[in-house]
Structures are given as C-alpha cells and as structure tokens.
Design an enzyme around this catalytic site. Structure first.
Site, PDB file in Angstrom:
ATOM      1  N   SER A  63     -11.081 -35.357 -24.502  1.00  0.00           N
ATOM      2  CA  SER A  63     -11.229 -36.282 -25.626  1.00  0.00           C
ATOM      3  C   SER A  63     -11.409 -35.490 -26.904  1.00  0.00           C
ATOM      4  O   SER A  63     -12.124 -34.477 -26.904  1.00  0.00           O
ATOM      5  CB  SER A  63     -12.441 -37.199 -25.446  1.00  0.00           C
TER       6      SER A  63
ATOM      7  N   TYR B  65     -14.038 -43.391 -31.801  1.00  0.00           N
ATOM      8  CA  TYR B  65     -14.683 -42.470 -30.869  1.00  0.00           C
ATOM      9  C   TYR B  65     -15.859 -43.142 -30.170  1.00  0.00           C
ATOM     10  O   TYR B  65     -15.981 -43.108 -28.944  1.00  0.00           O
ATOM     11  CB  TYR B  65     -15.160 -41.225 -31.624  1.00  0.00           C
TER      12      TYR B  65
ATOM     13  N   TYR C 167     -16.469 -49.182 -11.718  1.00  0.00           N
ATOM     14  CA  TYR C 167     -15.951 -48.548 -10.502  1.00  0.00           C
ATOM     15  C   TYR C 167     -17.085 -48.188  -9.541  1.00  0.00           C
ATOM     16  O   TYR C 167     -16.927 -48.273  -8.317  1.00  0.00           O
ATOM     17  CB  TYR C 167     -15.137 -47.298 -10.848  1.00  0.00           C
TER      18      TYR C 167
END
Length: 327
Positions: A76, A146, A160
């Site tokens: 990133s 961001y 998840y």
C-alpha cells in the site's frame, strides 16, 4: 521450511520484514508492483535460495504455487505524497488487494496478517489512542483514500475471520522510521533530515504543537513477528508511546545534524491529526512486547543511512512540490 508471502516486499517495512523472516529460516516470497517500492531494498536477498520475488499488483488475481503458511499484506502507498498522487490505486490495494489475498489465504489454509495504521483513528478525540477507539475520520477529505482503505481492510479481514474462521491478525502501525525510508516521501522525519542535509530551513506545518510518536523499524518488526505467531485476532497497536511535538522534533533534528537552519512555519494541511500516541497495553500484555530502541539511538542510525545516500537523492527535483503534504 515454512513459506511466507510478503506483499509490498520492496518497500520500507516490507523489505525489513523479508530480512527478518529469512533470518528466522523461512522461505520468503516477496511480491511488489514497484509503484512505490524499489528493488534496491531487497537486492541483497535476490541471490538467496530461500527468497523469490514476484513483480505483481495484488489488486489483480494473486497466484502462488505450492503451500503457504503465512501471508503478510504490506502492499500500500503509505505516505501522503504517494496516496495523494495515486488515490485510486491506494483504495484498490486496500480493498481488492486485501480481498484477493484473503481468498488466497483461505485456499492455502494460511494465516494472514494485515498492516493497518494509526490513521484509522483520524484526528483523534481520545489520547493516547487505544484499540477500542473508533476514530474521527473524514471519509471525503484528502486523506480519506488512505484512512478509509485501511478501515475497510480491517473490516474485510475481520469478516473473513468470523465468517470463514480464517486465522487473521491486524497490526495498527504508528509512525515508524529507519533505513530504507525514501528521503522525499513526505513524512516528517525524512523531510526534516533531507532539508537539513540540503542546507534548507526546516518546514513545520501548523504551530508545531501537534504530536507524533516515532518507533524504530527493528522494534516494529519484532512486534509484528510476535503478533503473527500469537493467538490474538483483534487489532493491536504497535508503536512507541514516547510522544514529542513537531517543533521539539525539528530542534532534535537540527541538533543531530549539526546544522544551523532555522524552523519556518506554514499552514497545516487539511485533516492533519493533532495528536498521535499509541496505547500499547495490549501489546505488552498479549505479546510481551514494548519498544527497546530510544529515539536518540534510532535517529543516529537513520541519519547515518540518509547521509550515505548519493547526492542526487538529496536534491530530488520534485521534493519542493511535496512540502505541503508532510505529515
């Protein structure tokens, strides 16, 4: 030999993580699209049998042959210069990239750690910042690309974990420094050192009363390593709680570099956080971790690194265009 995939491997933090996992005896698969990373950070690893590099953008489908034990997602843009220049890519690597890697982790039965950030707290109304604080973030401000990418990344990772029972870890990284930082990436420490080395006045934005807390990279890597191998799935702050104002920090840099520059003040950028200090009680309790390297010691090493850079890196033709992005 256990195998670990590290995304953002050619970046500042990613490259130090590659070093650590090689040292610990892992086979390391480094992945980076080199949009902000640089191969010079990992060229010393290229000849090693236990290291391989994949030039790939994780926002696209990610395939890795063979087994994987761990995935560390550090791909990133992380500096204001980068995410203001490439806002769409910043959002995509935090969303699509995270989704792709979580799917890979699920397929491989790997544990995944994501690099989140203290920026999820925005301009905080709680000080120091604890992991329970939800933050004060402007989603449509210049820093939102961001901040919100990282907040979404955390939410996707936790989904998840809860829905698929995937082993996940979330590290919230506070200001970190050390060798291999880019000199003109817009962050306050390399910006100050670069200005000092060029003989320029040091630029402080706002009145200098805003605070930061700087953690040396070796301490951060140790905290990340311990978190990965822990049994704790909730976010954990990793940073150094030794807080200092930006004005005080500028004076430290002037003293460190032995230069005679003065400090000049310019308007504060929009949504720039006024306070940054991690509460690291969880890291102490769960990981047995706290920073060991003092700011004086870490700055001496970092200054030596920057001082050794070729002169052309000190006088990057674009550095003046980025002054108002310094955080």
């Amino acid at each position: 030999m256990k195998r670990v995939l590290i995304t953002g491997a050619a970046g500042f933090l990613g490259s130090h993580l590659c070093d650590r996992f090689i040292k610990e005896g892992y086979h390391v698969i480094g992945m980076d699209n080199l949009i902000t990373g640089h191969l010079s950070n990992i060229e010393h690893l290229m000849p090693l049998e236990q290291f391989e590099f994949h030039h790939h953008d994780v926002s696209k489908f990610v395939h890795v042959a063979g087994k994987l034990d761990y995935i560390l997602h550090f791909a990133s843009p992380a500096s204001p210069i980068d995410y203001l220049k490439i806002p769409i890519q910043t959002l995509k690597v935090g969303s699509l990239g995270t989704h792709n890697l979580l799917g890979l982790a699920l397929n491989k039965g790997a544990r995944m750690l994501i690099a989140s950030t203290s920026e999820v707290y925005g301009d905080p109304m709680v000080h120091p910042q604890t992991e329970e604080y939800y933050g004060n973030v402007n989603p449509v401000g210049p820093r939102g690309v961001y901040d919100e990418a990282k907040r979404f990344q955390e939410a996707m990772t936790m989904a998840y974990h809860t829905y698929h029972n995937l082993e996940t870890r979330i590290v919230r990284i506070f200001n970190t420094y050390g060798p291999r930082m880019r000199l003109n990436d817009g962050r306050v420490l390399p910006a100050f050192i670069g200005q000092a080395l060029r003989g320029e006045d040091l630029t402080v934005f706002g009145d200098g009363s805003q605070t930061r807390s700087f953690c040396y990279v070796d301490d951060l890597v140790e905290g990340i390593y311990r978190l990965l191998l822990s049994d704790y799935a909730q976010p954990v702050n990793i940073g150094n709680p030794d807080e200092i104002t930006i004005s005080q920090f500028a004076e430290e840099i002037i003293k460190l570099t032995g230069t005679q520059q003065k400090v000049i003040y310019k308007p504060l950028p929009k949504d720039d956080p006024m306070q940054r200090q991690p509460n690291i009680d969880k890291a102490k309790e769960i990981l047995g971790w706290e920073p060991k390297v003092s700011r004086a010691e870490g700055l001496k090493i970092t200054y030596g690194y920057f001082k050794s850079l070729p002169e052309e890196k000190l006088f990057d033709k674009d550095h003046k265009n980025f002054e108002h992005y310094i955080k």
